[in-house]
Design a protein around this motif. Sequence first.
Motif, PDB file in Angstrom:
ATOM      1  N   ILE A 145      16.405 -85.700 -57.511  1.00  0.00           N
ATOM      2  CA  ILE A 145      17.413 -84.944 -58.282  1.00  0.00           C
ATOM      3  C   ILE A 145      18.653 -84.786 -57.412  1.00  0.00           C
ATOM      4  N   ARG A 146      19.783 -85.216 -57.954  1.00  0.00           N
ATOM      5  CA  ARG A 146      21.052 -85.129 -57.231  1.00  0.00           C
ATOM      6  C   ARG A 146      21.794 -83.872 -57.659  1.00  0.00           C
ATOM      7  N   VAL A 147      22.501 -83.262 -56.715  1.00  0.00           N
ATOM      8  CA  VAL A 147      23.254 -82.042 -57.021  1.00  0.00           C
ATOM      9  C   VAL A 147      24.656 -82.203 -56.450  1.00  0.00           C
ATOM     10  N   ASN A 148      25.641 -82.173 -57.316  1.00  0.00           N
ATOM     11  CA  ASN A 148      27.034 -82.323 -56.888  1.00  0.00           C
ATOM     12  C   ASN A 148      27.901 -81.245 -57.518  1.00  0.00           C
TER      13      ASN A 148
ATOM     14  N   GLY B  33      25.100 -83.872 -53.095  1.00  0.00           N
ATOM     15  CA  GLY B  33      25.621 -82.832 -52.197  1.00  0.00           C
ATOM     16  C   GLY B  33      27.125 -82.854 -52.029  1.00  0.00           C
ATOM     17  N   GLN B  34      27.820 -83.610 -52.893  1.00  0.00           N
ATOM     18  CA  GLN B  34      29.252 -83.809 -52.686  1.00  0.00           C
ATOM     19  C   GLN B  34      30.117 -82.864 -53.524  1.00  0.00           C
ATOM     20  N   SER B  35      31.327 -82.671 -53.049  1.00  0.00           N
ATOM     21  CA  SER B  35      32.340 -81.874 -53.747  1.00  0.00           C
ATOM     22  C   SER B  35      33.447 -82.830 -54.178  1.00  0.00           C
ATOM     23  N   VAL B  36      33.606 -82.984 -55.470  1.00  0.00           N
ATOM     24  CA  VAL B  36      34.583 -83.953 -55.977  1.00  0.00           C
ATOM     25  C   VAL B  36      35.794 -83.209 -56.541  1.00  0.00           C
ATOM     26  N   LEU B  37      36.917 -83.362 -55.829  1.00  0.00           N
ATOM     27  CA  LEU B  37      38.157 -82.723 -56.271  1.00  0.00           C
ATOM     28  C   LEU B  37      38.807 -83.542 -57.383  1.00  0.00           C
TER      29      LEU B  37
ATOM     30  N   SER C 250      22.850 -76.873 -50.471  1.00  0.00           N
ATOM     31  CA  SER C 250      21.461 -76.433 -50.240  1.00  0.00           C
ATOM     32  C   SER C 250      20.513 -77.070 -51.234  1.00  0.00           C
ATOM     33  N   ALA C 251      20.896 -77.039 -52.516  1.00  0.00           N
ATOM     34  CA  ALA C 251      20.012 -77.586 -53.549  1.00  0.00           C
ATOM     35  C   ALA C 251      19.899 -79.104 -53.418  1.00  0.00           C
TER      36      ALA C 251
ATOM     37  N   ALA D 197      31.155 -70.298 -52.540  1.00  0.00           N
ATOM     38  CA  ALA D 197      29.692 -70.139 -52.503  1.00  0.00           C
ATOM     39  C   ALA D 197      29.003 -71.202 -53.364  1.00  0.00           C
ATOM     40  N   VAL D 198      29.658 -71.620 -54.434  1.00  0.00           N
ATOM     41  CA  VAL D 198      29.084 -72.679 -55.280  1.00  0.00           C
ATOM     42  C   VAL D 198      28.927 -73.977 -54.480  1.00  0.00           C
TER      43      VAL D 198
END
Length: 265
Positions: A170-173, A227-231, A160-161, A153-154
Amino acid sequence: MFSLQSKNAFITGGARGIGLAVAERYIAAGAKVVITDIADGTDVAARIGAIYLPIDVTSEDSVATALQSAEQQLGKLDIVVNNAGGALIDATVENETNENYQKTLRINTDGVFFGLKHGPAHMNDDGSIINTASLAAVYTVAEYASYNAAKAAVLALTRSAAVSLGSRGIRVNAILPGTHTSPSQPAAGLETHLCRKLAPLGKEGKLADLAGVYHFLAAPESSYITGQSVLVDGGWGLGLSPAAAEALTQDFAGEHHFGYTGDFT
Ligand SMILES: NC(=O)c1ccc[n+]([C@@H]2O[C@H](COP(=O)([O-])OP(=O)(O)OC[C@H]3O[C@@H](n4cnc5c(N)ncnc54)[C@H](O)[C@@H]3O)[C@@H](O)[C@H]2O)c1
């Protein structure tokens, strides 16, 4: 390069572990930092040169109040790190109690939601929000059912943000740590044992392996990433390492190579 001079940062769960490592890194890069935590971080803050504010991220009022106090003390914020989290990880979805499921969502998901909802009003344009998710958001382990859901969900909230806050620059990652030794992730624990066998890099992560990624995503050098997901998982989420394949096929009597599939000519 990667300077955080004149930047103001707000970090939840900053009294120890990942949040503390990030706070120290930001201060070294020139930022002014507020660490917030449900545990008393007064001494830690004094030691590293930060300000401590109490917070319970499961309470919307508490998150809103802490953000307001941080702005009063530092001025508008440039970096908000929604990091506080944790879970009792011990149940498959059919064995989980509703109480533990709800609690896991409150700490890991609601806490990020409240930070995303109230943080932007206290931020300068062109800031950076970083949410701590987990490899568990994208890699399923049966006993991690509630935590898998909470961290997945995060990622959705992050996207979304990112879409809604882009107009302000404003960037959201999200950062997805694998297994990193911290007070809640002991080096002698089962997950670390598994990580050493399954992650292609063959070892668990250190907090220093994460802090640099939080630094990059806060710094101007990442200004076109949102908007990215960094593993940051030593490759664990990629698939089967040779060591894992070997361990799993000890009992296979045939030849230990995969061979051809179909006509290769
Ligand atoms: N360490 C890892 O291997 C790992 C892997 C994946 C994700 N994570 C995530 O990273 C984040 C930090 O984990 P960590 O390893 O540093 O854990 P940690 O337990 O060392 O630190 C978590 C901090 O959050 C604080 N906290 C807990 N509940 C809170 C609440 N309701 N309000 C405010 N603060 C609260 C704790 O007091 C603690 O200081 C968590 O979101 C965790 O889920 C950690």
